[in-house]
Write a protein that holds these residues in place. Sequence first.
Motif, PDB file in Angstrom:
ATOM      1  N   SER A   1       2.484   4.685 -16.439  1.00 20.82           N
ATOM      2  CA  SER A   1       3.276   3.699 -17.216  1.00 20.82           C
ATOM      3  C   SER A   1       2.721   2.285 -16.795  1.00 20.82           C
ATOM      4  O   SER A   1       2.061   2.248 -15.865  1.00 20.82           O
ATOM      5  N   ASP A   2       2.793   1.722 -17.755  1.00 19.03           N
ATOM      6  CA  ASP A   2       2.160   0.011 -17.593  1.00 19.03           C
ATOM      7  C   ASP A   2       2.834  -0.565 -16.404  1.00 19.03           C
ATOM      8  O   ASP A   2       1.916  -1.174 -15.705  1.00 19.03           O
ATOM      9  N   ALA A   3       3.942  -0.381 -16.114  1.00 19.42           N
ATOM     10  CA  ALA A   3       4.400  -0.929 -14.818  1.00 19.42           C
ATOM     11  C   ALA A   3       3.891  -0.376 -13.503  1.00 19.42           C
ATOM     12  O   ALA A   3       3.469  -1.239 -12.683  1.00 19.42           O
ATOM     13  N   ASN A   4       3.686   0.916 -13.540  1.00 21.98           N
ATOM     14  CA  ASN A   4       3.060   1.342 -12.479  1.00 21.98           C
ATOM     15  C   ASN A   4       1.620   1.155 -12.392  1.00 21.98           C
ATOM     16  O   ASN A   4       1.269   1.097 -11.210  1.00 21.98           O
ATOM     17  N   ARG A   5       1.116   1.078 -13.328  1.00 24.70           N
ATOM     18  CA  ARG A   5      -0.471   0.611 -13.258  1.00 24.70           C
ATOM     19  C   ARG A   5      -0.616  -0.969 -12.828  1.00 24.70           C
ATOM     20  O   ARG A   5      -1.486  -1.112 -12.013  1.00 24.70           O
ATOM     21  N   VAL A   6       0.218  -1.645 -12.919  1.00 20.58           N
ATOM     22  CA  VAL A   6       0.143  -2.913 -12.482  1.00 20.58           C
ATOM     23  C   VAL A   6       0.409  -2.830 -10.887  1.00 20.58           C
ATOM     24  O   VAL A   6      -0.345  -3.571  -9.923  1.00 20.58           O
ATOM     25  N   LEU A   7       1.248  -2.052 -10.426  1.00 18.75           N
ATOM     26  CA  LEU A   7       1.713  -2.069  -8.963  1.00 18.75           C
ATOM     27  C   LEU A   7       0.514  -1.136  -8.334  1.00 18.75           C
ATOM     28  O   LEU A   7       0.153  -1.729  -7.174  1.00 18.75           O
ATOM     29  N   VAL A   8      -0.176  -0.211  -8.984  1.00 20.86           N
ATOM     30  CA  VAL A   8      -1.304   0.552  -8.462  1.00 20.86           C
ATOM     31  C   VAL A   8      -2.453  -0.352  -8.414  1.00 20.86           C
ATOM     32  O   VAL A   8      -3.105  -0.464  -7.217  1.00 20.86           O
ATOM     33  N   ASN A   9      -2.804  -1.213  -9.056  1.00 19.88           N
ATOM     34  CA  ASN A   9      -3.929  -2.166  -9.147  1.00 19.88           C
ATOM     35  C   ASN A   9      -3.767  -3.051  -8.118  1.00 19.88           C
ATOM     36  O   ASN A   9      -4.558  -3.569  -7.496  1.00 19.88           O
ATOM     37  N   GLN A  10      -2.382  -3.502  -7.922  1.00 14.24           N
ATOM     38  CA  GLN A  10      -1.936  -4.582  -6.701  1.00 14.24           C
ATOM     39  C   GLN A  10      -2.410  -3.790  -5.331  1.00 14.24           C
ATOM     40  O   GLN A  10      -3.171  -4.284  -4.423  1.00 14.24           O
ATOM     41  N   GLY A  11      -2.137  -2.663  -5.231  1.00 13.08           N
ATOM     42  CA  GLY A  11      -2.463  -1.772  -3.989  1.00 13.08           C
ATOM     43  C   GLY A  11      -3.640  -1.602  -3.683  1.00 13.08           C
ATOM     44  O   GLY A  11      -4.312  -1.422  -2.862  1.00 13.08           O
ATOM     45  N   ILE A  12      -4.457  -1.300  -4.877  1.00 14.40           N
ATOM     46  CA  ILE A  12      -6.071  -1.178  -4.570  1.00 14.40           C
ATOM     47  C   ILE A  12      -6.784  -2.173  -4.314  1.00 14.40           C
ATOM     48  O   ILE A  12      -7.443  -2.331  -3.402  1.00 14.40           O
ATOM     49  N   ASN A  13      -6.455  -3.350  -4.644  1.00 11.27           N
ATOM     50  CA  ASN A  13      -6.921  -4.706  -4.377  1.00 11.27           C
ATOM     51  C   ASN A  13      -6.478  -5.009  -2.674  1.00 11.27           C
ATOM     52  O   ASN A  13      -7.167  -5.592  -2.055  1.00 11.27           O
ATOM     53  N   GLU A  14      -5.322  -4.768  -2.237  1.00 10.10           N
ATOM     54  CA  GLU A  14      -4.637  -4.794  -0.903  1.00 10.10           C
ATOM     55  C   GLU A  14      -5.543  -3.772  -0.056  1.00 10.10           C
ATOM     56  O   GLU A  14      -5.629  -4.220   1.194  1.00 10.10           O
TER      57      GLU A  14
ATOM     58  N   VAL B   1       0.764  -1.183  -0.217  1.00  9.55           N
ATOM     59  CA  VAL B   1      -0.133   0.142  -0.013  1.00  9.55           C
ATOM     60  C   VAL B   1       0.966   1.438  -0.064  1.00  9.55           C
ATOM     61  O   VAL B   1       0.456   2.273  -0.672  1.00  9.55           O
ATOM     62  N   GLY B   2       1.978   1.370   0.666  1.00  5.84           N
ATOM     63  CA  GLY B   2       2.897   2.402   0.760  1.00  5.84           C
ATOM     64  C   GLY B   2       3.390   2.798  -0.728  1.00  5.84           C
ATOM     65  O   GLY B   2       3.626   3.794  -0.891  1.00  5.84           O
ATOM     66  N   ASP B   3       3.755   1.450  -1.127  1.00  7.09           N
ATOM     67  CA  ASP B   3       4.639   1.785  -2.505  1.00  7.09           C
ATOM     68  C   ASP B   3       3.466   2.284  -3.446  1.00  7.09           C
ATOM     69  O   ASP B   3       3.794   2.970  -4.513  1.00  7.09           O
ATOM     70  N   THR B   4       2.429   1.835  -3.467  1.00  4.40           N
ATOM     71  CA  THR B   4       1.091   2.080  -4.353  1.00  4.40           C
ATOM     72  C   THR B   4       0.868   3.770  -4.163  1.00  4.40           C
ATOM     73  O   THR B   4       0.731   4.467  -5.039  1.00  4.40           O
ATOM     74  N   LEU B   5       0.829   4.183  -2.861  1.00  2.99           N
ATOM     75  CA  LEU B   5       0.465   5.341  -2.755  1.00  2.99           C
ATOM     76  C   LEU B   5       1.784   6.558  -3.067  1.00  2.99           C
ATOM     77  O   LEU B   5       1.499   7.617  -3.461  1.00  2.99           O
ATOM     78  N   ASP B   6       2.932   5.989  -2.992  1.00  2.00           N
ATOM     79  CA  ASP B   6       4.064   6.611  -3.530  1.00  2.00           C
ATOM     80  C   ASP B   6       3.856   7.046  -4.973  1.00  2.00           C
ATOM     81  O   ASP B   6       4.322   8.155  -5.531  1.00  2.00           O
ATOM     82  N   ILE B   7       3.475   5.708  -5.684  1.00  5.30           N
ATOM     83  CA  ILE B   7       3.380   6.109  -7.084  1.00  5.30           C
ATOM     84  C   ILE B   7       2.274   6.892  -7.439  1.00  5.30           C
ATOM     85  O   ILE B   7       2.265   7.661  -8.419  1.00  5.30           O
ATOM     86  N   LEU B   8       1.225   6.948  -6.878  1.00  2.00           N
ATOM     87  CA  LEU B   8      -0.146   7.672  -7.181  1.00  2.00           C
ATOM     88  C   LEU B   8       0.422   9.112  -6.870  1.00  2.00           C
ATOM     89  O   LEU B   8       0.183  10.186  -7.774  1.00  2.00           O
ATOM     90  N   LEU B   9       1.144   9.138  -5.951  1.00  2.00           N
ATOM     91  CA  LEU B   9       1.383  10.806  -5.440  1.00  2.00           C
ATOM     92  C   LEU B   9       2.438  11.390  -6.394  1.00  2.00           C
ATOM     93  O   LEU B   9       2.768  12.441  -6.490  1.00  2.00           O
ATOM     94  N   SER B  10       3.152  10.371  -7.068  1.00  2.00           N
ATOM     95  CA  SER B  10       4.121  10.804  -8.173  1.00  2.00           C
ATOM     96  C   SER B  10       3.607  11.302  -9.530  1.00  2.00           C
ATOM     97  O   SER B  10       4.245  12.049 -10.209  1.00  2.00           O
ATOM     98  N   CYS B  11       2.356  11.044  -9.708  1.00  2.00           N
ATOM     99  CA  CYS B  11       1.377  11.113 -10.865  1.00  2.00           C
ATOM    100  C   CYS B  11       2.198  10.560 -12.205  1.00  2.00           C
ATOM    101  O   CYS B  11       2.195  11.136 -13.184  1.00  2.00           O
ATOM    102  N   SER B  12       3.070   9.647 -11.652  1.00  2.00           N
ATOM    103  CA  SER B  12       4.052   9.073 -13.105  1.00  2.00           C
ATOM    104  C   SER B  12       2.937   7.886 -13.768  1.00  2.00           C
ATOM    105  O   SER B  12       2.905   6.799 -12.983  1.00  2.00           O
TER     106      SER B  12
END
Length: 247
Positions: free
Chosen positions: A93-106, A80-91
Amino acid sequence: MLFSRVKNHIIKANWLAVLIDFLIVVVAVFVGMQLSNYITTQNSRADFSQALELLEKEIEINHLAVAKVDKQAAQSLQIVGDTLDILLSCSDSDANRVLVNQGINELRNTYGIYLRRHALQQLTSNSQLITHQTEQQRQRFTDMLIRFDLTQVNSDLAEDHPLNKRFEDNPLLSVGPRLSLSYQDRGEDTPHIRKIKLNAPIDVACKDNSLIKAFVTWERWQGNLLPMMAQIRNELHATEALLKARE
């Protein structure tokens, strides 16, 4: 038979015999009471030893429970922390979307601690068991029960509060196909659920305050678990040391 003999002695005014009979009754009652007290004390000592043995077993079980929650919570907090960092970065990418979706389900998962405390409650509430305890033992058992009670209250908040508001209602999220997942770390099967995914670019999602707050709320409350587990572990170790000292 004894009372008939006493009656005969009184009729005959044999007061010495009456006194002797009276003393026999008193001594018999006294011996009987002492024997009863001795048996009660011995049974109470046995109950106390049994309660201490049960407490030692409960401590072992609680150590395992704490270790399990530590592992689960730490893993989820990292995701969840990694996902929030990615969201706050507003960056985006396909790789970031995978991580964000993982965090959303977490965000669906929250953890809490449930401690065994039967023996501990007996040792702090049963007056017979308390009489066999040293002052140090009484203080230690009381302190640990207070910590257990406080931890349970805070654990319930940490487990329930992030789920009070349905983050799935966010219009930036969509529902995927039905999945059947087994969370082995939880020791249970998860019923059929549907995966949730982000249906907007990250540089759009990062501006959605409600989505960001869902992560912040989850992280804040679940983040309380790790220091709570450290405090419980300290209580368990302190009580373990005291119990070993008596051997």
